[in-house]
Design a protein around this motif. Structure first.
Motif, PDB file in Angstrom:
ATOM      1  N   ILE A 122      41.498  30.843  39.174  1.00  0.00           N
ATOM      2  CA  ILE A 122      41.413  31.516  40.267  1.00  0.00           C
ATOM      3  C   ILE A 122      41.068  33.070  39.856  1.00  0.00           C
ATOM      4  CG2 ILE A 122      42.689  32.556  42.154  1.00  0.00           C
ATOM      5  CD1 ILE A 122      44.017  29.576  42.483  1.00  0.00           C
ATOM      6  N   GLY A 125      37.550  33.947  38.797  1.00  0.00           N
ATOM      7  CA  GLY A 125      36.690  33.779  39.804  1.00  0.00           C
ATOM      8  C   GLY A 125      35.918  32.417  39.745  1.00  0.00           C
ATOM      9  N   TRP A 126      36.508  31.572  39.268  1.00  0.00           N
ATOM     10  CA  TRP A 126      35.857  30.155  39.180  1.00  0.00           C
ATOM     11  C   TRP A 126      36.635  29.125  39.803  1.00  0.00           C
ATOM     12  CZ3 TRP A 126      36.518  26.117  35.101  1.00  0.00           C
ATOM     13  CH2 TRP A 126      35.295  25.356  34.883  1.00  0.00           C
ATOM     14  N   LYS A 173      45.227  38.608  43.251  1.00  0.00           N
ATOM     15  CA  LYS A 173      43.902  39.109  43.824  1.00  0.00           C
ATOM     16  C   LYS A 173      43.967  40.265  44.808  1.00  0.00           C
ATOM     17  CE  LYS A 173      40.392  36.492  42.560  1.00  0.00           C
ATOM     18  NZ  LYS A 173      39.140  36.879  41.683  1.00  0.00           N
ATOM     19  N   THR A 177      41.561  43.201  44.212  1.00  0.00           N
ATOM     20  CA  THR A 177      40.303  43.774  45.014  1.00  0.00           C
ATOM     21  C   THR A 177      40.907  44.786  46.272  1.00  0.00           C
ATOM     22  OG1 THR A 177      40.851  41.963  46.089  1.00  0.00           O
ATOM     23  CG2 THR A 177      39.036  41.723  44.237  1.00  0.00           C
TER      24      THR A 177
END
Length: 177
Positions: A122, A125-126, A173, A177
């Protein structure tokens, strides 16, 4: 807010480690029930998520700390969450005796490795990595899933474990982000 989120993630990661160390440090005088770690880790993750939703994206040291704490919290605090889920799932409303601990062995080590792999997938980003982890786990456990209660234990444990790792990494995350 970033500091609060990181502290809360650290609390979620450390709670099971402290609970496991207390009996050893106290010479067996202090025993901590399994559910205590989950009771500490869940609200700590909630605090981290709320704080993360109120911050700007982290960089530098905070980014590295976020990644490390997410993987640690996924790996360590997932076990008490899974055990608490098993306790809830095994309640017998009709008064029949509860089944034994279950036919699947080695689940704690496999669960830790599973949560680490899911968390890394995670955070990298996979998300396809989650499918690979679950496929490998399912294939490896396939011969054992024919025993009574094995498939139920496998599904409940896997879902609780993966959902915990996703929740922790979702919080991470939100900080990133």
């Amino acid at each position: 807010m970033v500091v609060l989120a990181l502290i809360a993630l650290a609390v979620a990661a450390a709670a099971p480690l402290i609970a496991a160390a207390l009996p050893k440090l106290s010479g067996g005088h202090v025993q901590v029930p399994e559910w205590v770690s989950a009771t500490v880790a869940l609200p700590a993750l909630g605090v981290a998520a709320l704080a993360a939703s109120r911050t700007t994206p982290v960089t530098g040291f905070a980014l590295g700390a976020t990644l490390v704490l997410c993987v640690l919290a996924s790996a360590t605090a997932g076990a008490p969450v899974v055990l608490a889920t098993f306790k809830v799932a095994r309640r017998q409303p009709d008064g029949s005796p509860a089944p034994n601990a279950g036919p699947l062995r080695g689940g704690r080590v496999i669960g830790v490795l599973e949560r680490i792999a899911v968390a890394v997938s995670i955070l990298a980003g996979w998300p396809e990595g989650i499918a690979i982890v679950l496929a490998v786990k399912g294939l490896a456990r396939y011969p054992e899933l024919r025993e009574p209660h094995a498939s139920e234990q496998f599904i409940i444990g896997t879902f609780a474990s993966v959902l915990w790792a996703i929740a922790v990494c979702g919080t991470g995350k939100a900080l990133i982000t």
